[in-house]
Design a protein around this motif. Structure first.
Motif, PDB file in Angstrom:
ATOM      1  N   ALA A  92       8.835  20.470  -8.803  1.00 42.42           N
ATOM      2  CA  ALA A  92       8.586  19.774  -7.539  1.00 42.42           C
ATOM      3  C   ALA A  92       9.283  20.500  -6.388  1.00 42.42           C
ATOM      4  O   ALA A  92       8.709  20.657  -5.308  1.00 42.42           O
ATOM      5  N   ALA A  93      10.507  20.960  -6.614  1.00 41.87           N
ATOM      6  CA  ALA A  93      11.234  21.698  -5.579  1.00 41.87           C
ATOM      7  C   ALA A  93      10.518  23.007  -5.259  1.00 41.87           C
ATOM      8  O   ALA A  93      10.410  23.398  -4.093  1.00 41.87           O
ATOM      9  N   TRP A  94      10.008  23.701  -6.302  1.00 44.52           N
ATOM     10  CA  TRP A  94       9.264  24.942  -6.089  1.00 44.52           C
ATOM     11  C   TRP A  94       8.024  24.684  -5.241  1.00 44.52           C
ATOM     12  O   TRP A  94       7.718  25.438  -4.322  1.00 44.52           O
ATOM     13  N   MET A  95       7.295  23.616  -5.552  1.00 47.14           N
ATOM     14  CA  MET A  95       6.090  23.300  -4.778  1.00 47.14           C
ATOM     15  C   MET A  95       6.447  22.969  -3.337  1.00 47.14           C
ATOM     16  O   MET A  95       5.765  23.401  -2.407  1.00 47.14           O
ATOM     17  N   GLN A  96       7.520  22.206  -3.131  1.00 46.60           N
ATOM     18  CA  GLN A  96       7.946  21.859  -1.773  1.00 46.60           C
ATOM     19  C   GLN A  96       8.310  23.137  -1.005  1.00 46.60           C
ATOM     20  O   GLN A  96       7.905  23.321   0.137  1.00 46.60           O
ATOM     21  N   TRP A  97       9.055  24.037  -1.641  1.00 43.84           N
ATOM     22  CA  TRP A  97       9.443  25.283  -1.001  1.00 43.84           C
ATOM     23  C   TRP A  97       8.212  26.150  -0.722  1.00 43.84           C
ATOM     24  O   TRP A  97       8.086  26.737   0.350  1.00 43.84           O
ATOM     25  N   SER A  98       7.276  26.224  -1.675  1.00 39.83           N
ATOM     26  CA  SER A  98       6.057  27.012  -1.495  1.00 39.83           C
ATOM     27  C   SER A  98       5.250  26.511  -0.304  1.00 39.83           C
ATOM     28  O   SER A  98       4.725  27.301   0.488  1.00 39.83           O
ATOM     29  N   ARG A  99       5.148  25.200  -0.177  1.00 35.48           N
ATOM     30  CA  ARG A  99       4.412  24.627   0.963  1.00 35.48           C
ATOM     31  C   ARG A  99       5.103  24.971   2.273  1.00 35.48           C
ATOM     32  O   ARG A  99       4.454  25.257   3.274  1.00 35.48           O
ATOM     33  N   LYS A 100       6.437  24.943   2.279  1.00 34.23           N
ATOM     34  CA  LYS A 100       7.193  25.281   3.484  1.00 34.23           C
ATOM     35  C   LYS A 100       6.958  26.743   3.859  1.00 34.23           C
ATOM     36  O   LYS A 100       6.770  27.059   5.032  1.00 34.23           O
ATOM     37  N   VAL A 101       6.955  27.634   2.874  1.00 32.37           N
ATOM     38  CA  VAL A 101       6.669  29.049   3.136  1.00 32.37           C
ATOM     39  C   VAL A 101       5.269  29.179   3.727  1.00 32.37           C
ATOM     40  O   VAL A 101       5.070  29.865   4.736  1.00 32.37           O
ATOM     41  N   ALA A 102       4.295  28.505   3.126  1.00 32.32           N
ATOM     42  CA  ALA A 102       2.912  28.596   3.606  1.00 32.32           C
ATOM     43  C   ALA A 102       2.783  28.044   5.029  1.00 32.32           C
ATOM     44  O   ALA A 102       2.060  28.601   5.859  1.00 32.32           O
ATOM     45  N   GLU A 103       3.496  26.969   5.335  1.00 27.50           N
ATOM     46  CA  GLU A 103       3.438  26.367   6.677  1.00 27.50           C
ATOM     47  C   GLU A 103       4.049  27.271   7.741  1.00 27.50           C
ATOM     48  O   GLU A 103       3.670  27.205   8.898  1.00 27.50           O
ATOM     49  N   ASN A 104       5.019  28.101   7.353  1.00 33.23           N
ATOM     50  CA  ASN A 104       5.770  28.883   8.325  1.00 33.23           C
ATOM     51  C   ASN A 104       5.432  30.372   8.312  1.00 33.23           C
ATOM     52  O   ASN A 104       6.191  31.185   8.847  1.00 33.23           O
ATOM     53  N   THR A 105       4.310  30.729   7.690  1.00 34.79           N
ATOM     54  CA  THR A 105       3.865  32.117   7.671  1.00 34.79           C
ATOM     55  C   THR A 105       2.379  32.168   7.973  1.00 34.79           C
ATOM     56  O   THR A 105       1.656  31.194   7.784  1.00 34.79           O
ATOM     57  N   GLU A 106       1.955  33.315   8.468  1.00 35.27           N
ATOM     58  CA  GLU A 106       0.533  33.522   8.740  1.00 35.27           C
ATOM     59  C   GLU A 106      -0.078  34.276   7.565  1.00 35.27           C
ATOM     60  O   GLU A 106       0.439  35.311   7.147  1.00 35.27           O
ATOM     61  N   ASP A 107      -1.181  33.773   7.036  1.00 37.93           N
ATOM     62  CA  ASP A 107      -1.871  34.437   5.926  1.00 37.93           C
ATOM     63  C   ASP A 107      -2.771  35.528   6.496  1.00 37.93           C
ATOM     64  O   ASP A 107      -3.745  35.240   7.178  1.00 37.93           O
ATOM     65  N   VAL A 108      -2.422  36.792   6.225  1.00 34.09           N
ATOM     66  CA  VAL A 108      -3.225  37.917   6.705  1.00 34.09           C
ATOM     67  C   VAL A 108      -4.100  38.489   5.596  1.00 34.09           C
ATOM     68  O   VAL A 108      -4.726  39.534   5.763  1.00 34.09           O
ATOM     69  N   GLY A 109      -4.106  37.816   4.454  1.00 36.05           N
ATOM     70  CA  GLY A 109      -4.986  38.192   3.352  1.00 36.05           C
ATOM     71  C   GLY A 109      -4.739  39.598   2.837  1.00 36.05           C
ATOM     72  O   GLY A 109      -3.610  40.046   2.697  1.00 36.05           O
ATOM     73  N   ARG A 110      -5.815  40.317   2.593  1.00 32.10           N
ATOM     74  CA  ARG A 110      -5.737  41.651   1.986  1.00 32.10           C
ATOM     75  C   ARG A 110      -5.303  42.735   2.979  1.00 32.10           C
ATOM     76  O   ARG A 110      -5.120  43.885   2.592  1.00 32.10           O
ATOM     77  N   THR A 111      -5.146  42.382   4.239  1.00 34.47           N
ATOM     78  CA  THR A 111      -4.682  43.364   5.230  1.00 34.47           C
ATOM     79  C   THR A 111      -3.159  43.337   5.358  1.00 34.47           C
ATOM     80  O   THR A 111      -2.612  43.846   6.326  1.00 34.47           O
ATOM     81  N   PHE A 112      -2.487  42.777   4.346  1.00 37.84           N
ATOM     82  CA  PHE A 112      -1.040  42.610   4.444  1.00 37.84           C
ATOM     83  C   PHE A 112      -0.299  43.916   4.726  1.00 37.84           C
ATOM     84  O   PHE A 112       0.511  43.992   5.653  1.00 37.84           O
TER      85      PHE A 112
END
Length: 166
Positions: A92-112
């Motif tokens: 549960a902590a991992w999922m909460q942290w993962s969601r926080k990372v996703a909320e605070n980063t921009e997904d640039v996909g394969r152009t990373f």
């Protein structure tokens, strides 16, 4: 409602709730069932014990049949329940942290890799990004002095497709 113990190829164990066995199989075949830790969709069932209400009051002695005491199933050791509870809280902590990372980063996909270089060399605005890149590209970024962190984020973390944080 069926509560199933599931696991992925990486060894993550989690529960899934389904209307029936057919519902589980149908969702699994359509790859709708994913590991909440790593996003893998190659999910298999583990052996599951039936749900027991161990908090209920024991029946009165006169209601019990004349079974010998040895025939009464033993309650699993407390350590097993604690270990399972600890694992679930870590997941549960991992999922909460993962969601926080996703909320605070921009997904640039394969152009990373390309975008990370543009940011590093001042050609694009500095910001936190995530996306996908090959291990070879990640090593090249590190050799150029560009800090990257390989991280498997479950797709359910971002709600829009997840991916790897680099």
């Amino acid at each position: 409602m069926k509560v199933l113990d599931l696991h992925c190829p990486a060894g993550h164990v989690f529960e899934g709730w389904f209307a029936s066995e057919d519902d589980f199989q149908s969702q699994r075949q359509r790859q709708l069932v994913q590991c909440p830790m790593c996003g893998a969709s190659e999910i298999t069932k583990r052996l599951s014990a039936p749900r027991l209400n161990l908090g209920a009051q024991p029946p009165k002695a006169e209601v019990l049949s004349a079974k010998p005491a040895a025939a009464v199933p033993a309650v699993p050791p407390e350590i097993s329940a604690q270990a399972r509870e600890h694992l679930q809280s870590m997941q549960a902590a991992w999922m909460q942290w993962s969601r926080k990372v996703a909320e605070n980063t921009e997904d640039v996909g394969r152009t990373f890799a390309e975008e990370a270089r543009r940011i590093h060399y001042g050609e694009a605005e500095e910001r936190a990004i995530r996306g996908q890149t090959s291990p070879r590209e990640a090593m090249e970024l590190l050799e150029e002095g560009i800090a990257v962190l390989p991280l498997a984020l479950p797709e359910s973390a971002s709600g829009e497709g997840g991916g790897s944080l680099q």
